[in-house]
Design a protein around this motif. Sequence first.
Motif, PDB file in Angstrom:
ATOM      1  N   ARG A  22       3.777  24.133  13.218  1.00  0.00           N
ATOM      2  CA  ARG A  22       4.337  25.389  12.716  1.00  0.00           C
ATOM      3  C   ARG A  22       5.850  25.268  12.575  1.00  0.00           C
ATOM      4  N   ILE A  23       6.465  24.595  13.528  1.00  0.00           N
ATOM      5  CA  ILE A  23       7.913  24.388  13.478  1.00  0.00           C
ATOM      6  C   ILE A  23       8.290  23.496  12.293  1.00  0.00           C
ATOM      7  N   MET A  24       7.487  22.461  12.071  1.00  0.00           N
ATOM      8  CA  MET A  24       7.773  21.526  10.981  1.00  0.00           C
ATOM      9  C   MET A  24       7.422  22.111   9.621  1.00  0.00           C
ATOM     10  N   GLY A  25       6.643  23.213   9.609  1.00  0.00           N
ATOM     11  CA  GLY A  25       6.276  23.827   8.340  1.00  0.00           C
ATOM     12  C   GLY A  25       5.377  22.950   7.514  1.00  0.00           C
ATOM     13  N   LYS A  26       4.334  22.411   8.124  1.00  0.00           N
ATOM     14  CA  LYS A  26       3.464  21.461   7.449  1.00  0.00           C
ATOM     15  C   LYS A  26       2.730  22.079   6.275  1.00  0.00           C
ATOM     16  N   ARG A  27       2.482  21.234   5.286  1.00  0.00           N
ATOM     17  CA  ARG A  27       1.686  21.625   4.134  1.00  0.00           C
ATOM     18  C   ARG A  27       0.265  21.119   4.309  1.00  0.00           C
ATOM     19  N   GLU A  28      -0.535  21.259   3.246  1.00  0.00           N
ATOM     20  CA  GLU A  28      -1.882  20.732   3.304  1.00  0.00           C
ATOM     21  C   GLU A  28      -1.818  19.216   3.438  1.00  0.00           C
ATOM     22  N   ILE A  29      -2.874  18.626   4.038  1.00  0.00           N
ATOM     23  CA  ILE A  29      -2.884  17.187   4.251  1.00  0.00           C
ATOM     24  C   ILE A  29      -2.700  16.427   2.945  1.00  0.00           C
ATOM     25  N   GLY A  30      -3.321  16.911   1.861  1.00  0.00           N
ATOM     26  CA  GLY A  30      -3.219  16.232   0.582  1.00  0.00           C
ATOM     27  C   GLY A  30      -1.835  16.294  -0.018  1.00  0.00           C
ATOM     28  N   GLN A  31      -0.953  17.143   0.522  1.00  0.00           N
ATOM     29  CA  GLN A  31       0.395  17.283   0.002  1.00  0.00           C
ATOM     30  C   GLN A  31       1.431  16.595   0.877  1.00  0.00           C
ATOM     31  N   LEU A  32       1.014  15.921   1.911  1.00  0.00           N
ATOM     32  CA  LEU A  32       1.955  15.274   2.807  1.00  0.00           C
ATOM     33  C   LEU A  32       2.625  14.082   2.141  1.00  0.00           C
ATOM     34  N   GLY A  33       3.942  13.955   2.367  1.00  0.00           N
ATOM     35  CA  GLY A  33       4.656  12.786   1.905  1.00  0.00           C
ATOM     36  C   GLY A  33       4.523  11.663   2.914  1.00  0.00           C
ATOM     37  N   ILE A  34       5.200  10.536   2.629  1.00  0.00           N
ATOM     38  CA  ILE A  34       5.106   9.374   3.511  1.00  0.00           C
ATOM     39  C   ILE A  34       5.622   9.701   4.911  1.00  0.00           C
ATOM     40  N   ILE A  35       6.786  10.342   4.982  1.00  0.00           N
ATOM     41  CA  ILE A  35       7.384  10.666   6.280  1.00  0.00           C
ATOM     42  C   ILE A  35       6.474  11.609   7.066  1.00  0.00           C
ATOM     43  N   ASP A  36       5.958  12.635   6.389  1.00  0.00           N
ATOM     44  CA  ASP A  36       5.061  13.597   7.052  1.00  0.00           C
ATOM     45  C   ASP A  36       3.819  12.907   7.588  1.00  0.00           C
ATOM     46  N   LEU A  37       3.264  12.004   6.784  1.00  0.00           N
ATOM     47  CA  LEU A  37       2.034  11.313   7.173  1.00  0.00           C
ATOM     48  C   LEU A  37       2.266  10.417   8.382  1.00  0.00           C
ATOM     49  N   ILE A  38       3.391   9.703   8.376  1.00  0.00           N
ATOM     50  CA  ILE A  38       3.717   8.818   9.503  1.00  0.00           C
ATOM     51  C   ILE A  38       3.879   9.620  10.791  1.00  0.00           C
ATOM     52  N   VAL A  39       4.604  10.743  10.703  1.00  0.00           N
ATOM     53  CA  VAL A  39       4.803  11.605  11.873  1.00  0.00           C
ATOM     54  C   VAL A  39       3.462  12.119  12.377  1.00  0.00           C
ATOM     55  N   SER A  40       2.574  12.512  11.472  1.00  0.00           N
ATOM     56  CA  SER A  40       1.258  13.026  11.857  1.00  0.00           C
ATOM     57  C   SER A  40       0.436  11.972  12.581  1.00  0.00           C
ATOM     58  N   ILE A  41       0.475  10.734  12.052  1.00  0.00           N
ATOM     59  CA  ILE A  41      -0.283   9.641  12.673  1.00  0.00           C
ATOM     60  C   ILE A  41       0.254   9.332  14.063  1.00  0.00           C
ATOM     61  N   LEU A  42       1.590   9.273  14.187  1.00  0.00           N
ATOM     62  CA  LEU A  42       2.190   8.960  15.487  1.00  0.00           C
ATOM     63  C   LEU A  42       1.877  10.041  16.522  1.00  0.00           C
ATOM     64  N   ILE A  43       1.949  11.302  16.109  1.00  0.00           N
ATOM     65  CA  ILE A  43       1.633  12.397  17.027  1.00  0.00           C
ATOM     66  C   ILE A  43       0.180  12.299  17.485  1.00  0.00           C
ATOM     67  N   ALA A  44      -0.721  12.016  16.553  1.00  0.00           N
ATOM     68  CA  ALA A  44      -2.143  11.887  16.896  1.00  0.00           C
ATOM     69  C   ALA A  44      -2.372  10.754  17.891  1.00  0.00           C
ATOM     70  N   GLU A  45      -1.691   9.625  17.688  1.00  0.00           N
ATOM     71  CA  GLU A  45      -1.842   8.485  18.585  1.00  0.00           C
ATOM     72  C   GLU A  45      -1.290   8.788  19.976  1.00  0.00           C
ATOM     73  N   LEU A  46      -0.137   9.454  20.016  1.00  0.00           N
ATOM     74  CA  LEU A  46       0.467   9.807  21.302  1.00  0.00           C
ATOM     75  C   LEU A  46      -0.436  10.736  22.108  1.00  0.00           C
ATOM     76  N   VAL A  47      -1.013  11.713  21.434  1.00  0.00           N
ATOM     77  CA  VAL A  47      -1.899  12.662  22.118  1.00  0.00           C
ATOM     78  C   VAL A  47      -3.160  11.961  22.608  1.00  0.00           C
ATOM     79  N   ALA A  48      -3.728  11.090  21.787  1.00  0.00           N
ATOM     80  CA  ALA A  48      -4.942  10.363  22.179  1.00  0.00           C
ATOM     81  C   ALA A  48      -4.689   9.493  23.407  1.00  0.00           C
ATOM     82  N   ILE A  49      -3.537   8.814  23.425  1.00  0.00           N
ATOM     83  CA  ILE A  49      -3.193   7.951  24.561  1.00  0.00           C
ATOM     84  C   ILE A  49      -3.003   8.788  25.826  1.00  0.00           C
ATOM     85  N   SER A  50      -2.347   9.947  25.678  1.00  0.00           N
ATOM     86  CA  SER A  50      -2.084  10.808  26.831  1.00  0.00           C
ATOM     87  C   SER A  50      -3.378  11.352  27.434  1.00  0.00           C
ATOM     88  N   ILE A  51      -4.328  11.714  26.574  1.00  0.00           N
ATOM     89  CA  ILE A  51      -5.605  12.254  27.068  1.00  0.00           C
ATOM     90  C   ILE A  51      -6.399  11.171  27.798  1.00  0.00           C
TER      91      ILE A  51
END
Length: 214
Positions: A22-51
Amino acid sequence: MEMFTIIYRTIFFYFFIVLAYRIMGKREIGQLGIIDLIVSILIAELVAISIENIKDSIFLTIMPIIILVVLELVLAFISIKSRTFRTLFGGKPSLIIVNGNVNYKEMIRQRYSMDDLLISLRQNSIKSIEEVEYAFLEPNGKLSVFKYNLFKTKSNYPMPIILDGEIQKKALDYIKKNKSWLEQELSKKNLTIKDIFYAFKKKNKIFLIRKSNL
């Protein structure tokens, strides 16, 4: 106990990631740019590792995510201010169909196959390439399609000749004009290229949005 910790972390990160996006103001997944996509992947990996690693402190995951969110916001701000930066990291549209003709050279350069093109046309409710006057492959991978009008008469090239205060040479080349012609047209209105944020040509007229109007 471990099961409770996993459930707790999963629920916590669900709401934490929702807040972050919400803070980043994300768009739909199909509209993500390269930077947005990389950030999304890294966040997903960090959360998975933490769990999975319940023995590690939850703050070891929260801090990197906060850093990624701040980094994304900073890069987004720079991208708005700098077209060069935006083009370098986000890419720019590629003209795939011009006046009903497929631009094979551009397709090869973008590694975009005929199958990809036909699939995208079908997704836009287009039965045949003959129905399309222009088609752009956007930086997010989607195809923007401009169909012929009812009488299949040639329409204007749907690209700006000035964008973010910068001359779009390819657009000028297409309409068989040059920088000198553009400067002369602007001088008639007592304007220079630096005064213009956006401009396009339609029916022998130039339509402008001045920087002072923004």
